[in-house]
Design a protein around this motif. Structure first.
Motif, PDB file in Angstrom:
ATOM      1  N   UNK A 138      23.872  61.707  63.478  1.00 10.58           N
ATOM      2  CA  UNK A 138      25.129  61.281  64.075  1.00 10.58           C
ATOM      3  C   UNK A 138      26.343  61.732  63.277  1.00 10.58           C
ATOM      4  N   UNK A 139      26.132  62.208  62.063  1.00  8.16           N
ATOM      5  CA  UNK A 139      27.245  62.671  61.247  1.00  8.16           C
ATOM      6  C   UNK A 139      28.153  61.565  60.763  1.00  8.16           C
ATOM      7  N   UNK A 140      27.616  60.371  60.593  1.00 11.68           N
ATOM      8  CA  UNK A 140      28.365  59.226  60.064  1.00 11.68           C
ATOM      9  C   UNK A 140      27.382  58.281  59.390  1.00 11.68           C
ATOM     10  N   UNK A 141      27.878  57.361  58.563  1.00 11.09           N
ATOM     11  CA  UNK A 141      26.966  56.389  57.960  1.00 11.09           C
ATOM     12  C   UNK A 141      26.348  55.456  59.011  1.00 11.09           C
ATOM     13  N   UNK A 272      37.533  56.289  59.227  1.00  7.96           N
ATOM     14  CA  UNK A 272      37.021  55.642  58.019  1.00  7.96           C
ATOM     15  C   UNK A 272      35.579  56.053  57.763  1.00  7.96           C
ATOM     16  N   UNK A 273      34.749  56.017  58.803  1.00  5.81           N
ATOM     17  CA  UNK A 273      33.350  56.415  58.622  1.00  5.81           C
ATOM     18  C   UNK A 273      33.230  57.887  58.278  1.00  5.81           C
ATOM     19  N   UNK A 274      34.103  58.731  58.828  1.00  7.11           N
ATOM     20  CA  UNK A 274      34.097  60.150  58.471  1.00  7.11           C
ATOM     21  C   UNK A 274      34.437  60.325  56.993  1.00  7.11           C
ATOM     22  N   UNK A 281      28.246  58.559  51.604  1.00  8.03           N
ATOM     23  CA  UNK A 281      27.859  57.175  51.881  1.00  8.03           C
ATOM     24  C   UNK A 281      26.975  57.201  53.123  1.00  8.03           C
ATOM     25  N   UNK A 282      25.751  56.777  52.970  1.00 12.31           N
ATOM     26  CA  UNK A 282      24.765  56.867  54.041  1.00 12.31           C
ATOM     27  C   UNK A 282      24.666  55.571  54.828  1.00 12.31           C
ATOM     28  N   UNK A 357      19.865  55.067  70.013  1.00 14.07           N
ATOM     29  CA  UNK A 357      18.880  56.141  70.098  1.00 14.07           C
ATOM     30  C   UNK A 357      18.217  56.434  68.779  1.00 14.07           C
ATOM     31  N   UNK A 358      18.652  55.777  67.722  1.00 19.46           N
ATOM     32  CA  UNK A 358      18.098  56.010  66.397  1.00 19.46           C
ATOM     33  C   UNK A 358      17.503  54.705  65.906  1.00 19.46           C
TER      34      UNK A 358
END
Length: 379
Positions: A138-141, A272-274, A281-282, A357-358
């Motif tokens: 997803x490219x985010x934490x 912020x998540x980006x 930060x995972x 979905x994850x």
């Protein structure tokens, strides 16, 4: 493979920004010859640990591994090469590596005559690696919202008091949950009202999992109101304060402030998540308060919910969830249960959005064989 997944879970909270991985080596007779897990970024990968334990017994044997063996050189060499050098005849993989920098190990092994079977217990293996898989795919934490409430959904009484709704056992469990996360996020309202430390500490005599780096403390503070004396600025752990790009930032916040786009109601949570993703930060734990949690939920940014329910009733006071509550039944936020576990006199509920979905069930705080966390397999 179930044993390999249990081994992988032992790395939760310690391997970021890498995934958690477990490996079991059987000798040609089918007996366990070696096993291992990835314990920390920069350390040996699970396959290498298991191969060292197996020694010559690995030759002609089978390796069970929760994530496709990596095929690149980072801080360690490729696991595909280590398996070939050890003479393993067969490799069984639960999850194909979604990180293009590390993927390709299965193909390399096949080209050298190794039998590779993929897709064994994939769902279970994805659960234990849910945070890292979200980070890569997803490219985010990966975002977990944690709350504590009475059984009628109240997180504070009418006069604002909230300490303590849940038991010491539940609070100790929350500290382990924090330790299994890369960042703990709170809103400025919680900082001003409660002055939390937002650190992972032993509680009720229960130790927290060791981490290679402290948990990052994050304050969502669009107007830069965090006081200089706030405990989140005490230096005990690193702190990031997300402020709106047009905010006047006082000198004491400058070393911590990150400017983000302002949107109605605060700062852009996607931005912020980006920012956190860029800092490797995972996994993120949303701790306070109901308004902030509501904003994340409204933006579709909550991957998992962990609720601690006390056997108590308030009947009035603050609800656990803020303004994102549904105004009509057709807008209800549907979840599915992943876990219901007694914690002292309380209940811990682990849920995930039905549309997710994850895989995101399991909880890093609850022990070595549970689930949550990590980033591209690059150690």
């Amino acid at each position: 493979m179930r044993r390999a997944i249990a081994l992988a879970a032992r790395g939760l909270g310690g391997t970021s920004p890498n995934p958690v991985v477990g490996c079991v080596i059987l000798d040609p007779s089918g007996e366990v010859a070696g096993e291992g897990f990835h314990a920390y970024a920069g350390g040996p990968h699970a396959e290498v640990v298991a191969l060292r334990e197996a020694g010559e017994r690995a030759r002609g044997g089978t390796a069970y591994v929760t994530l496709e063996p990596c095929n690149h050189t980072g801080r360690t060499g490729p696991c595909s090469a280590a398996l070939l050098e050890a003479g393993v005849a067969r490799v069984v993989v639960a999850v194909s590596d979604p990180n293009p920098k590390a993927a390709g190990g299965a193909a390399v092994l096949r080209r050298h005559g190794v039998v590779v079977d993929e897709g064994v217990l994939t769902a279970e293996a994805e659960e234990v690696n849910a945070a890292w898989l979200t980070y890569v795919r997803a490219g985010r934490p990966h975002v977990t919202w944690k709350f504590a409430a009475t059984v009628d959904g109240r997180s504070a009484a009418e006069d604002g008091t909230s300490q303590w709704i849940t038991s010491p056992e539940a609070r100790a469990d929350v500290h382990r949950l924090r330790a299994g996360s890369d960042a703990v996020v709170a809103g400025i309202g919680t900082v001003l009202a409660d002055d939390p430390r937002l650190t992972a500490r032993p509680a009720a005599g229960v130790p927290v999992p060791a981490r290679a780096a402290p948990v990052l403390r994050v304050v969502v503070d669009s107007d830069a109101r965090t006081p200089a004396a706030a405990r989140v600025l005490d230096g005990e752990a690193p702190t990031l304060v997300g402020v709106a790009e047009d905010a006047a930032v006082p000198a004491h916040l400058s070393p911590h402030a990150v400017r983000l786009p302002r949107v109605p109601g605060g700062i852009d949570l996607h931005a912020l998540l980006a920012e956190l993703h860029g800092r490797q930060v995972v996994s993120v734990l949303i701790e306070g308060g109901p308004t902030l949690a509501g904003a994340f939920l409204r933006e579709g940014l909550v991957d998992r919910v962990v609720g601690y329910l006390a056997p108590a009733l308030l009947g009035a006071g603050a609800a656990a969830l803020g303004p994102a509550g549904a105004s009509t039944i057709t807008e209800i936020h549907r979840l599915e249960f992943a876990e219901v576990t007694p914690v002292g006199p309380d209940l811990r509920l682990v849920l995930r959005p039905k549309s997710s979905g994850i895989a995101s069930s399991g909880i890093a705080s609850s022990g070595p064989e549970s689930s949550s966390l990590q980033s591209p397999k690059e150690s």
